[in-house]
Design an enzyme around this catalytic site. Structure first.
Site, PDB file in Angstrom:
ATOM      1  N   LYS A  99     -32.549  -0.160 -24.635  1.00 25.74           N
ATOM      2  CA  LYS A  99     -33.901   0.332 -24.959  1.00 25.74           C
ATOM      3  C   LYS A  99     -34.059   1.716 -24.327  1.00 25.74           C
ATOM      4  O   LYS A  99     -33.332   2.633 -24.711  1.00 25.74           O
ATOM      5  CB  LYS A  99     -34.926  -0.699 -24.486  1.00 25.74           C
ATOM      6  CG  LYS A  99     -34.770  -2.050 -25.204  1.00 25.74           C
ATOM      7  CD  LYS A  99     -35.857  -3.026 -24.843  1.00 25.74           C
ATOM      8  CE  LYS A  99     -35.786  -4.283 -25.674  1.00 25.74           C
ATOM      9  NZ  LYS A  99     -34.954  -5.347 -25.080  1.00 25.74           N
ATOM     10  N   ARG A 141     -26.052  -2.422 -27.145  1.00 29.19           N
ATOM     11  CA  ARG A 141     -26.686  -3.730 -26.964  1.00 29.19           C
ATOM     12  C   ARG A 141     -25.940  -4.508 -25.897  1.00 29.19           C
ATOM     13  O   ARG A 141     -24.724  -4.663 -25.966  1.00 29.19           O
ATOM     14  CB  ARG A 141     -26.676  -4.510 -28.275  1.00 29.19           C
ATOM     15  CG  ARG A 141     -27.792  -4.032 -29.090  1.00 29.19           C
ATOM     16  CD  ARG A 141     -27.927  -4.510 -30.457  1.00 29.19           C
ATOM     17  NE  ARG A 141     -28.978  -3.671 -30.960  1.00 29.19           N
ATOM     18  CZ  ARG A 141     -30.271  -3.970 -30.883  1.00 29.19           C
ATOM     19  NH1 ARG A 141     -30.670  -5.133 -30.418  1.00 29.19           N
ATOM     20  NH2 ARG A 141     -31.168  -3.119 -31.305  1.00 29.19           N
ATOM     21  N   GLU A 143     -11.920 -13.213 -19.921  1.00 32.95           N
ATOM     22  CA  GLU A 143     -12.785 -14.207 -19.258  1.00 32.95           C
ATOM     23  C   GLU A 143     -12.567 -14.177 -17.757  1.00 32.95           C
ATOM     24  O   GLU A 143     -11.425 -14.082 -17.294  1.00 32.95           O
ATOM     25  CB  GLU A 143     -12.498 -15.604 -19.804  1.00 32.95           C
ATOM     26  CG  GLU A 143     -13.333 -15.902 -21.024  1.00 32.95           C
ATOM     27  CD  GLU A 143     -12.993 -17.217 -21.692  1.00 32.95           C
ATOM     28  OE1 GLU A 143     -12.574 -18.154 -20.994  1.00 32.95           O
ATOM     29  OE2 GLU A 143     -13.146 -17.276 -22.921  1.00 32.95           O
ATOM     30  N   THR A 164     -32.117  -5.432 -20.528  1.00 26.89           N
ATOM     31  CA  THR A 164     -31.205  -5.087 -21.614  1.00 26.89           C
ATOM     32  C   THR A 164     -30.777  -3.642 -21.366  1.00 26.89           C
ATOM     33  O   THR A 164     -31.367  -2.944 -20.538  1.00 26.89           O
ATOM     34  CB  THR A 164     -31.880  -5.204 -22.994  1.00 26.89           C
ATOM     35  OG1 THR A 164     -33.134  -4.533 -22.943  1.00 26.89           O
ATOM     36  CG2 THR A 164     -32.088  -6.649 -23.390  1.00 26.89           C
ATOM     37  N   TYR A 214      -9.532  -9.802 -24.534  1.00 26.62           N
ATOM     38  CA  TYR A 214     -10.197 -10.962 -23.918  1.00 26.62           C
ATOM     39  C   TYR A 214     -10.071 -10.849 -22.416  1.00 26.62           C
ATOM     40  O   TYR A 214      -8.990 -10.547 -21.902  1.00 26.62           O
ATOM     41  CB  TYR A 214      -9.524 -12.265 -24.366  1.00 26.62           C
ATOM     42  CG  TYR A 214     -10.446 -13.106 -25.209  1.00 26.62           C
ATOM     43  CD1 TYR A 214     -11.595 -13.650 -24.641  1.00 26.62           C
ATOM     44  CD2 TYR A 214     -10.199 -13.331 -26.555  1.00 26.62           C
ATOM     45  CE1 TYR A 214     -12.478 -14.387 -25.420  1.00 26.62           C
ATOM     46  CE2 TYR A 214     -11.073 -14.071 -27.333  1.00 26.62           C
ATOM     47  CZ  TYR A 214     -12.218 -14.593 -26.747  1.00 26.62           C
ATOM     48  OH  TYR A 214     -13.081 -15.319 -27.497  1.00 26.62           O
ATOM     49  N   ASP A 251     -38.109  -8.687 -15.363  1.00 26.85           N
ATOM     50  CA  ASP A 251     -37.390  -8.373 -16.599  1.00 26.85           C
ATOM     51  C   ASP A 251     -37.863  -6.984 -17.032  1.00 26.85           C
ATOM     52  O   ASP A 251     -38.953  -6.835 -17.591  1.00 26.85           O
ATOM     53  CB  ASP A 251     -37.703  -9.433 -17.661  1.00 26.85           C
ATOM     54  CG  ASP A 251     -37.021  -9.136 -18.995  1.00 26.85           C
ATOM     55  OD1 ASP A 251     -36.545  -7.994 -19.190  1.00 26.85           O
ATOM     56  OD2 ASP A 251     -36.986 -10.036 -19.851  1.00 26.85           O
TER      57      ASP A 251
HETATM   58  N1  DSN Z   1     -37.207  -8.011 -29.204  1.00 28.15           N
HETATM   59  C1  DSN Z   1     -37.329  -7.079 -28.103  1.00 28.15           C
HETATM   60  C2  DSN Z   1     -38.422  -6.105 -28.335  1.00 28.15           C
HETATM   61  O1  DSN Z   1     -38.463  -5.551 -29.411  1.00 28.15           O
HETATM   62  O2  DSN Z   1     -39.240  -5.868 -27.472  1.00 28.15           O
HETATM   63  C3  DSN Z   1     -37.439  -7.772 -26.841  1.00 28.15           C
HETATM   64  O3  DSN Z   1     -36.319  -8.551 -26.683  1.00 28.15           O
END
Ligand code: DSN
Length: 442
Positions: free
Chosen positions: A227, A233, A55, A224, A53, A198
């Site tokens: 990807k 994640r 924080e 994110t 932890y 984004d």
């Molecule tokens: N759900 C994601 C996607 O597949 O594009 C975006 O957050």
């Protein structure tokens, strides 16, 4: 596949994990937001940091025992700063939606207006979709794309002048074309709004040099990490030099919005793993990887067009393609998505701009090349994939979506039963042969 402990301690769960490993190994992952992380990224994610932890932030924690985690978080932050060319990064958001929420929470008062790309035109839920909490707490003013798939900048500018949003989002989840960050920046600057990019889908392409960066034009960037960036994640929020010039307190506002605003303990194992992914993304091979993602997406687009598929915007500039299935009838995305899955080709049904159908029965299919490029597939393999897809599409060409709900459900049931046909398992066997030639660690 074997687990050191799970096989004995929890064989039931071990079997399920193996089922997924087999699916990932023997099938074609064409969902544009998915990828395969490296064993090093996976190792950091499964490390002892999961027990900790922490924080707070480095040097200012509410728990003791931070010798390693402070250094881990600083290292991940420094790597992100250097890779994206920004002065400030928060690496604690649990994922993309919490990151975007933190931006709203940091910058807007309840009820303030903001603009984002309509979900039905390729935006994200958190860019103001009517059922997202973002449009309950703040006033969402969506913008869209033109029939050719490009952002409708004229309408966006007019609406921005009329509605005076405090924040404008750029970026999306189903945009196959380059994003003109400079034009977004000008529109936001004219009305004194924050521009937030984004770049969740394209952050790997940006750091690899295969897509222009929003850093000179946006005030904040969210992404994110799982990807095209090929990490675990998680997510990051960055403040650019331009953002700091607009508001020197932005870093503090973002930090406070994350904790105590929205989150508690950061997932330190994910942060270490993000750090590893950022290190990998800074290597020369990653430039080559991101270039090949785009090259493969273009090759797949060409192959599909040769087989008679219609693509939104006629092609792609990035990692994703949006197939417009309306020439064969409306609302058929679900059928092709499920038929391809039966052949172990994983894609996702998606709305197309101006879709005549509904989100559950959309008229499009979204595809991407980040994962197959990680497997080192190239243009020849994209031609094979286009051929597999064409054969599956041909097989189901007569399936038409009925108008009423009852008939739709009945047809879907009948259609699902038809997917047991050997036609699909035969293609799945060909898919496996292709995948065997391009092994991947899962
Ligand atoms: N759900 C994601 C996607 O597949 O594009 C975006 O957050």
């Amino acid at each position: 596949m074997q687990y050191n402990f799970l096989d004995q301690k929890d064989p039931q769960m071990a079997e399920l994990l193996k089922l997924e490993q087999t699916r990932q190994r023997d099938g074609l992952a064409l969902i544009p937001s998915e990828n395969y992380v490296s064993p090093a990224v996976m190792e950091a994610l499964g490390s002892s940091l999961t027990n900790k932890y922490a924080e707070g932030y480095p040097g200012k924690r509410y728990y003791s025992g931070n010798i390693a985690v402070d250094k881990v978080e600083n290292l991940a932050r420094d790597r992100a700063k250097s890779l994206f060319g920004v002065p400030y990064v928060n690496v604690q958001p649990y994922s993309g939606s919490p990151a975007n929420f933190a931006v709203y929470f940091a910058l807007l008062e309840p009820g303030d207006a903001f603009m984002g790309l309509d979900l039905l035109h390729g935006g994200h839920l958190t860019h103001g979709w009517k059922f997202s909490a973002t449009s309950k707490f703040w006033k969402s003013v969506p913008y869209g794309v033109l029939p050719d798939g490009q952002i409708d900048f004229e309408a966006l500018e007019k609406s921005a002048q009329e509605n005076k949003p405090k924040l404008i989002w750029c970026g999306g989840t189903a945009l196959p074309r380059l994003i003109d960050f400079e034009r977004f920046g000008k529109i936001a600057d004219e009305i004194g709004a924050y521009l937030v990019a984004d770049v969740s889908h394209i952050s790997g392409l940006i750091v690899g040099g295969a897509h222009p960066s929003p850093a000179p034009f946006a005030h904040l960037i969210t992404t994110t990490t799982h990807k095209t960036l090929r990490g675990p994640r998680g997510a990051m929020i960055m403040v650019t030099e331009k953002g700091l010039a607009k508001d020197a307190e932005l870093p503090e506002k973002i930090d406070k919005a994350i904790i105590p605003g929205l989150q508690g303990g950061p997932h330190m194992n994910a942060i270490a793993s993000i750090g590893v992914a950022l290190h990998e993304a800074s290597q020369p091979e990653f430039k080559d990887y991101s270039r090949r993602i785009v090259e493969n997406a273009r090759a797949l687009a060409d192959g599909l067009i040769e087989h008679g598929f219609k693509l939104v915007s006629g092609g792609t500039d990035n990692h994703l393609l949006l197939v417009d299935l309306t020439p064969g009838g409306n609302g058929r995305g679900v059928f092709l998505h499920e038929a391809l899955e039966a052949a172990h080709i994983y894609t996702n049904k998606n709305m197309i701009p101006g879709d005549p159908s509904t989100p559950f029965y959309p008229s499009g299919l979204r595809l991407g090349t980040p994962a197959v490029t990680t497997r080192a597939m190239g243009k020849d393999e994209m031609a094979l994939i286009a051929d597999f897809m064409s054969r599956v599409a041909e097989k189901i060409k007569d399936v038409q979506l009925p108008g009423d709900k009852e008939s739709r459900l009945a047809l879907l049931k009948e259609f699902r039963a038809s997917l047991q046909d050997a036609f699909y398992s035969d293609i799945a066997a060909e898919v496996k042969m292709l995948c065997d030639r391009f092994p991947v660690e899962v």
